[in-house]
Design a protein around this motif. Structure first.
Motif, PDB file in Angstrom:
ATOM      1  N   SER A   1     -20.062   0.171   9.707  1.00 41.85           N
ATOM      2  CA  SER A   1     -18.966   0.643   8.870  1.00 41.85           C
ATOM      3  C   SER A   1     -18.328   1.851   9.532  1.00 41.85           C
ATOM      4  O   SER A   1     -19.020   2.679  10.135  1.00 41.85           O
ATOM      5  N   HIS A   2     -17.004   1.938   9.434  1.00 40.55           N
ATOM      6  CA  HIS A   2     -16.266   3.052  10.032  1.00 40.55           C
ATOM      7  C   HIS A   2     -15.099   3.381   9.110  1.00 40.55           C
ATOM      8  O   HIS A   2     -14.352   2.484   8.699  1.00 40.55           O
ATOM      9  N   SER A   3     -14.936   4.655   8.784  1.00 41.19           N
ATOM     10  CA  SER A   3     -13.816   5.092   7.945  1.00 41.19           C
ATOM     11  C   SER A   3     -12.910   6.012   8.741  1.00 41.19           C
ATOM     12  O   SER A   3     -13.371   6.725   9.642  1.00 41.19           O
ATOM     13  N   GLY A   4     -11.637   6.000   8.400  1.00 40.26           N
ATOM     14  CA  GLY A   4     -10.677   6.854   9.087  1.00 40.26           C
ATOM     15  C   GLY A   4      -9.295   6.671   8.522  1.00 40.26           C
ATOM     16  O   GLY A   4      -9.126   6.204   7.392  1.00 40.26           O
ATOM     17  N   GLU A   5      -8.312   7.025   9.328  1.00 41.78           N
ATOM     18  CA  GLU A   5      -6.912   6.885   8.948  1.00 41.78           C
ATOM     19  C   GLU A   5      -6.205   6.003   9.953  1.00 41.78           C
ATOM     20  O   GLU A   5      -6.328   6.202  11.156  1.00 41.78           O
ATOM     21  N   ILE A   6      -5.473   5.020   9.453  1.00 38.90           N
ATOM     22  CA  ILE A   6      -4.657   4.161  10.303  1.00 38.90           C
ATOM     23  C   ILE A   6      -3.261   4.761  10.335  1.00 38.90           C
ATOM     24  O   ILE A   6      -2.637   4.952   9.298  1.00 38.90           O
ATOM     25  N   GLU A   7      -2.805   5.088  11.523  1.00 42.16           N
ATOM     26  CA  GLU A   7      -1.458   5.611  11.674  1.00 42.16           C
ATOM     27  C   GLU A   7      -0.494   4.429  11.668  1.00 42.16           C
ATOM     28  O   GLU A   7      -0.697   3.440  12.364  1.00 42.16           O
ATOM     29  N   LEU A   8       0.552   4.553  10.877  1.00 44.04           N
ATOM     30  CA  LEU A   8       1.526   3.470  10.785  1.00 44.04           C
ATOM     31  C   LEU A   8       2.596   3.638  11.858  1.00 44.04           C
ATOM     32  O   LEU A   8       2.903   4.753  12.265  1.00 44.04           O
TER      33      LEU A   8
ATOM     34  N   LEU B   1       0.810  -1.215   0.000  1.00 44.78           N
ATOM     35  CA  LEU B   1       0.000   0.000   0.000  1.00 44.78           C
ATOM     36  C   LEU B   1       0.848   1.272   0.000  1.00 44.78           C
ATOM     37  O   LEU B   1       0.373   2.344   0.355  1.00 44.78           O
ATOM     38  N   ALA B   2       2.082   1.165  -0.426  1.00 52.65           N
ATOM     39  CA  ALA B   2       3.026   2.287  -0.363  1.00 52.65           C
ATOM     40  C   ALA B   2       2.496   3.539  -1.051  1.00 52.65           C
ATOM     41  O   ALA B   2       2.732   4.662  -0.586  1.00 52.65           O
ATOM     42  N   LYS B   3       1.745   3.400  -2.130  1.00 54.15           N
ATOM     43  CA  LYS B   3       1.219   4.562  -2.850  1.00 54.15           C
ATOM     44  C   LYS B   3       0.259   5.362  -1.960  1.00 54.15           C
ATOM     45  O   LYS B   3       0.285   6.583  -1.953  1.00 54.15           O
ATOM     46  N   ASP B   4      -0.579   4.683  -1.198  1.00 54.23           N
ATOM     47  CA  ASP B   4      -1.537   5.369  -0.335  1.00 54.23           C
ATOM     48  C   ASP B   4      -0.855   5.985   0.883  1.00 54.23           C
ATOM     49  O   ASP B   4      -1.288   7.010   1.383  1.00 54.23           O
ATOM     50  N   ILE B   5       0.210   5.352   1.345  1.00 57.67           N
ATOM     51  CA  ILE B   5       0.900   5.821   2.550  1.00 57.67           C
ATOM     52  C   ILE B   5       1.494   7.211   2.302  1.00 57.67           C
ATOM     53  O   ILE B   5       1.305   8.125   3.083  1.00 57.67           O
ATOM     54  N   GLY B   6       2.200   7.371   1.194  1.00 58.63           N
ATOM     55  CA  GLY B   6       2.738   8.666   0.789  1.00 58.63           C
ATOM     56  C   GLY B   6       3.490   9.385   1.886  1.00 58.63           C
ATOM     57  O   GLY B   6       4.188   8.789   2.691  1.00 58.63           O
ATOM     58  N   ALA B   7       3.334  10.701   1.913  1.00 56.17           N
ATOM     59  CA  ALA B   7       4.112  11.541   2.818  1.00 56.17           C
ATOM     60  C   ALA B   7       3.538  11.613   4.226  1.00 56.17           C
ATOM     61  O   ALA B   7       4.250  11.938   5.168  1.00 56.17           O
ATOM     62  N   ASP B   8       2.244  11.323   4.415  1.00 53.71           N
ATOM     63  CA  ASP B   8       1.650  11.507   5.736  1.00 53.71           C
ATOM     64  C   ASP B   8       1.747  10.282   6.635  1.00 53.71           C
ATOM     65  O   ASP B   8       1.307  10.305   7.773  1.00 53.71           O
ATOM     66  N   TRP B   9       2.281   9.194   6.159  1.00 57.24           N
ATOM     67  CA  TRP B   9       2.568   7.992   6.946  1.00 57.24           C
ATOM     68  C   TRP B   9       1.318   7.419   7.611  1.00 57.24           C
ATOM     69  O   TRP B   9       1.311   7.014   8.759  1.00 57.24           O
ATOM     70  N   ASP B  10       0.208   7.450   6.860  1.00 57.66           N
ATOM     71  CA  ASP B  10      -1.009   6.808   7.344  1.00 57.66           C
ATOM     72  C   ASP B  10      -1.763   6.207   6.162  1.00 57.66           C
ATOM     73  O   ASP B  10      -1.417   6.445   5.009  1.00 57.66           O
ATOM     74  N   ILE B  11      -2.763   5.400   6.477  1.00 52.50           N
ATOM     75  CA  ILE B  11      -3.564   4.725   5.449  1.00 52.50           C
ATOM     76  C   ILE B  11      -5.027   5.081   5.679  1.00 52.50           C
ATOM     77  O   ILE B  11      -5.534   4.953   6.788  1.00 52.50           O
ATOM     78  N   ASP B  12      -5.683   5.552   4.620  1.00 55.71           N
ATOM     79  CA  ASP B  12      -7.124   5.782   4.694  1.00 55.71           C
ATOM     80  C   ASP B  12      -7.812   4.423   4.570  1.00 55.71           C
ATOM     81  O   ASP B  12      -7.481   3.646   3.676  1.00 55.71           O
ATOM     82  N   TYR B  13      -8.753   4.146   5.460  1.00 54.24           N
ATOM     83  CA  TYR B  13      -9.353   2.809   5.501  1.00 54.24           C
ATOM     84  C   TYR B  13     -10.861   2.879   5.702  1.00 54.24           C
ATOM     85  O   TYR B  13     -11.416   3.899   6.096  1.00 54.24           O
ATOM     86  N   THR B  14     -11.494   1.748   5.441  1.00 53.41           N
ATOM     87  CA  THR B  14     -12.894   1.519   5.799  1.00 53.41           C
ATOM     88  C   THR B  14     -12.957   0.155   6.472  1.00 53.41           C
ATOM     89  O   THR B  14     -12.501  -0.839   5.908  1.00 53.41           O
ATOM     90  N   LEU B  15     -13.501   0.124   7.683  1.00 56.30           N
ATOM     91  CA  LEU B  15     -13.677  -1.127   8.419  1.00 56.30           C
ATOM     92  C   LEU B  15     -15.156  -1.466   8.396  1.00 56.30           C
ATOM     93  O   LEU B  15     -15.991  -0.669   8.813  1.00 56.30           O
ATOM     94  N   GLU B  16     -15.473  -2.645   7.858  1.00 57.82           N
ATOM     95  CA  GLU B  16     -16.855  -3.118   7.817  1.00 57.82           C
ATOM     96  C   GLU B  16     -16.988  -4.297   8.771  1.00 57.82           C
ATOM     97  O   GLU B  16     -16.200  -5.240   8.710  1.00 57.82           O
ATOM     98  N   LEU B  17     -17.967  -4.204   9.668  1.00 54.95           N
ATOM     99  CA  LEU B  17     -18.228  -5.274  10.632  1.00 54.95           C
ATOM    100  C   LEU B  17     -19.649  -5.781  10.450  1.00 54.95           C
ATOM    101  O   LEU B  17     -20.556  -5.005  10.142  1.00 54.95           O
ATOM    102  N   GLY B  18     -19.827  -7.069  10.661  1.00 54.80           N
ATOM    103  CA  GLY B  18     -21.148  -7.673  10.693  1.00 54.80           C
ATOM    104  C   GLY B  18     -21.296  -8.374  12.028  1.00 54.80           C
ATOM    105  O   GLY B  18     -20.585  -9.343  12.310  1.00 54.80           O
ATOM    106  N   LEU B  19     -22.161  -7.869  12.876  1.00 54.74           N
ATOM    107  CA  LEU B  19     -22.374  -8.425  14.207  1.00 54.74           C
ATOM    108  C   LEU B  19     -23.622  -9.301  14.140  1.00 54.74           C
ATOM    109  O   LEU B  19     -24.735  -8.798  14.058  1.00 54.74           O
TER     110      LEU B  19
END
Length: 168
Positions: free
Chosen positions: A137-144, A104-122
């Motif tokens: 569903s939850h979207s955000g940034e994962i800090e590396l 995922l190096a292209k998404d990581i870029g200069a800010d050293w995080d990954i934009d993500y979407t977490l989908e859960l089924g309970l």
């Protein structure tokens, strides 16, 4: 007689549709642990049970996506019960191998995080209705982790391993 049975079916169907159901929301997603082979993230899920009896959770399924691509997915079978007339906090661990992060190096870029979407089924077992899945569903940034995080993660693993050996 058939008309009476149809009326009874419609009555029951209407009551089931209007019945209050448990609600859930993802409150937070945090990096929990860095090891030599993966990073563990934990999603905090709040589940509100409107019933006066505990409700069993059959399974939790999860999918972590980045740039529309599935990074990791899995299921957690039989994680326990939702407390009666209360809100239960669940901890959903998601383990991401380092090899996936490298791709995922292209998404990581200069800010050293990954934009993500977490989908859960309970999936829960409701009385009368049966299995019912609450989609979340939850979207955000994962800090590396930084290199120092990786180094500390390795030290923590060594300490845990040393403590386990001492116990034996």
């Amino acid at each position: 007689m058939a008309g009476l049975i149809d009326k009874a079916k419609n009555f029951v169907a209407e009551k089931v549709v209007n019945m209050e159901k448990p609600e859930a929301s993802i409150t937070d997603v945090d990096m929990e642990k860095v090891s030599m082979d993966s990073i563990s993230y934990h999603a905090k899920v709040a589940v509100k049970n409107p019933y006066s009896v505990p409700v069993p959770i059959m399974q939790i399924s999860y999918t972590l996506k980045c740039s529309g691509r599935v990074i990791v997915s899995g299921t957690i079978p039989d994680p326990g019960n939702i407390k009666a007339d209360d809100t239960t906090m669940l901890d959903v661990p998601v383990k991401v191998p380092h090899s996936v992060l490298v791709s995922l190096a292209k998404d990581i870029g200069a800010d050293w995080d990954i934009d993500y979407t977490l989908e859960l089924g309970l999936t829960i077992d409701l009385p009368v209705i049966g299995n019912f899945t609450i989609p979340l569903s939850h979207s955000g940034e994962i800090e590396l982790p930084t290199l120092s995080d990786l180094w500390k993660g390795g030290e923590e693993e060594e300490k845990e391993d040393t403590e386990k050996v001492k116990e034996i």
